[in-house]
Design a protein around this motif. Structure first.
Motif, PDB file in Angstrom:
ATOM      1  N   ALA A   1       9.496  15.327   1.205  1.00 45.08           N
ATOM      2  CA  ALA A   1      10.347  15.085   2.597  1.00 45.08           C
ATOM      3  C   ALA A   1       9.900  15.945   3.807  1.00 45.08           C
ATOM      4  O   ALA A   1      10.703  15.510   4.958  1.00 45.08           O
ATOM      5  N   GLU A   2       9.564  17.023   3.760  1.00 48.85           N
ATOM      6  CA  GLU A   2       9.460  17.881   4.770  1.00 48.85           C
ATOM      7  C   GLU A   2       8.064  18.099   5.555  1.00 48.85           C
ATOM      8  O   GLU A   2       7.986  18.183   6.541  1.00 48.85           O
ATOM      9  N   GLU A   3       7.081  18.671   4.684  1.00 49.71           N
ATOM     10  CA  GLU A   3       5.899  19.153   5.369  1.00 49.71           C
ATOM     11  C   GLU A   3       4.886  18.315   5.537  1.00 49.71           C
ATOM     12  O   GLU A   3       4.427  17.564   4.435  1.00 49.71           O
ATOM     13  N   PRO A   4       4.476  17.855   6.724  1.00 52.45           N
ATOM     14  CA  PRO A   4       3.319  17.027   7.124  1.00 52.45           C
ATOM     15  C   PRO A   4       2.124  17.370   6.443  1.00 52.45           C
ATOM     16  O   PRO A   4       1.793  18.321   6.526  1.00 52.45           O
ATOM     17  N   GLN A   5       1.427  16.295   6.075  1.00 51.38           N
ATOM     18  CA  GLN A   5       0.094  16.732   5.683  1.00 51.38           C
ATOM     19  C   GLN A   5      -1.066  16.067   6.759  1.00 51.38           C
ATOM     20  O   GLN A   5      -0.731  14.972   7.440  1.00 51.38           O
ATOM     21  N   GLN A   6      -2.118  16.568   6.731  1.00 50.36           N
ATOM     22  CA  GLN A   6      -2.984  16.215   8.102  1.00 50.36           C
ATOM     23  C   GLN A   6      -3.635  14.936   7.336  1.00 50.36           C
ATOM     24  O   GLN A   6      -3.711  14.416   8.549  1.00 50.36           O
ATOM     25  N   VAL A   7      -3.956  14.844   6.220  1.00 50.02           N
ATOM     26  CA  VAL A   7      -4.572  13.461   5.785  1.00 50.02           C
ATOM     27  C   VAL A   7      -3.522  12.787   4.905  1.00 50.02           C
ATOM     28  O   VAL A   7      -3.395  13.222   3.595  1.00 50.02           O
TER      29      VAL A   7
ATOM     30  N   VAL B   1       0.792  -1.278   0.024  1.00 49.03           N
ATOM     31  CA  VAL B   1      -0.068   0.144   0.067  1.00 49.03           C
ATOM     32  C   VAL B   1       0.844   1.226  -0.167  1.00 49.03           C
ATOM     33  O   VAL B   1       1.933   1.251   0.551  1.00 49.03           O
ATOM     34  N   ARG B   2       0.436   2.161  -0.490  1.00 49.64           N
ATOM     35  CA  ARG B   2       1.046   3.381  -0.391  1.00 49.64           C
ATOM     36  C   ARG B   2       0.418   4.317   0.402  1.00 49.64           C
ATOM     37  O   ARG B   2      -0.563   4.579   0.399  1.00 49.64           O
ATOM     38  N   ALA B   3       1.305   5.233   1.264  1.00 48.60           N
ATOM     39  CA  ALA B   3       0.569   6.014   2.313  1.00 48.60           C
ATOM     40  C   ALA B   3       1.755   7.070   2.412  1.00 48.60           C
ATOM     41  O   ALA B   3       2.543   6.828   2.917  1.00 48.60           O
ATOM     42  N   SER B   4       1.478   8.331   1.919  1.00 49.66           N
ATOM     43  CA  SER B   4       2.187   9.264   1.878  1.00 49.66           C
ATOM     44  C   SER B   4       1.910  10.381   2.874  1.00 49.66           C
ATOM     45  O   SER B   4       0.781  10.917   2.761  1.00 49.66           O
TER      46      SER B   4
ATOM     47  N   ALA C   1      -5.018   6.156   9.267  1.00 47.71           N
ATOM     48  CA  ALA C   1      -5.906   6.053   8.023  1.00 47.71           C
ATOM     49  C   ALA C   1      -5.980   4.821   7.399  1.00 47.71           C
ATOM     50  O   ALA C   1      -6.855   4.326   6.903  1.00 47.71           O
ATOM     51  N   LEU C   2      -4.767   3.743   7.736  1.00 46.50           N
ATOM     52  CA  LEU C   2      -4.770   2.790   6.956  1.00 46.50           C
ATOM     53  C   LEU C   2      -5.655   1.654   7.930  1.00 46.50           C
ATOM     54  O   LEU C   2      -6.477   0.973   7.372  1.00 46.50           O
TER      55      LEU C   2
END
Ligand code: PRP
Length: 179
Positions: free
Chosen positions: A72-78, A64-67, A108-109
């Motif tokens: 490489a730096e900024e966290p995403q909320q979702v 599975v892909r989960a980004s 999320a997973l």
């Protein structure tokens, strides 16, 4: 490559030993139940490859892909998820992660597999970076718990998509990180 490393946190030997212990723990929990291993790309590919070879029963494996990070730096909320249509209804799913950091990807997973009708969903992470947790998540199988917030590479973990192939987990020299 090795010259960029300031410190080895977990040696190849320590990792091998711990992975075998984790596999035994997982086997004890699932016993003879049919298991689907969902490996998160990219970081978990080395850990998962070692782990599944210590599981005694045949398992289904999917990727599975989960980004959770962009550039490489900024966290995403979702986190963005990409899950193959393997069929998870009634299945026991073990999510295999290289690291649980904020916990958002794992949550999320877990939600995604539950929505797909999985009979059970558990998480196995090679590393647990508890100091950075933002959401509650139950990581049932943990290889090593990181204290503090070191930026670690190796054994699948990257810095700008490099160093994943280090056979150990280490911390990069400050000049490499900043330079
Ligand atoms: C890493 C790791 C987890 C996630 C954990 O993936 O593989 O999936 O971050 O972070 P979280 O707990 O804050 O959600 P990343 O997006 O860096 O991709 P990569 O595995 O391809 O390096």
């Amino acid at each position: 490559m090795y010259g960029d490393v300031a410190e080895i946190l977990y040696s190849r030997e320590q990792i091998d030993e711990r992975v075998k212990e984790l596999a035994a723990q997982i086997t004890g929990v699932y016993q003879d139940r049919d298991l689907t291993v969902a490996v998160t790309l990219t970081g978990a590919f080395i850990f998962a490859a070692d782990l599944v070879r210590h599981l005694p029963n045949s398992v289904r494996i999917t990727f599975v892909r989960a980004s959770s990070y962009r550039d490489a730096e900024e966290p995403q909320q979702v986190p963005q998820l990409d899950i193959p249509e393997l069929g998870f209804d009634g299945r026991h799913v073990l999510i295999v992660e290289d690291i649980v950091d904020t916990g958002r990807t794992a949550v999320a997973l877990i939600d995604a597999f539950r929505e797909r009708g999985a009979a059970s969903v558990r998480v196995c992470s090679f590393l647990d970076k508890t100091s950075r947790r933002e959401v509650d998540v139950d990581v049932e199988f943990i290889g090593f718990t990181l204290t503090g917030s070191p930026f670690v590479v190796g054994y699948g973990l990257d810095r700008a998509n490099r160093y994943r192939n280090l056979p150990f987990v280490g911390v990069l020299k400050p000049e490499v990180i900043n330079g």
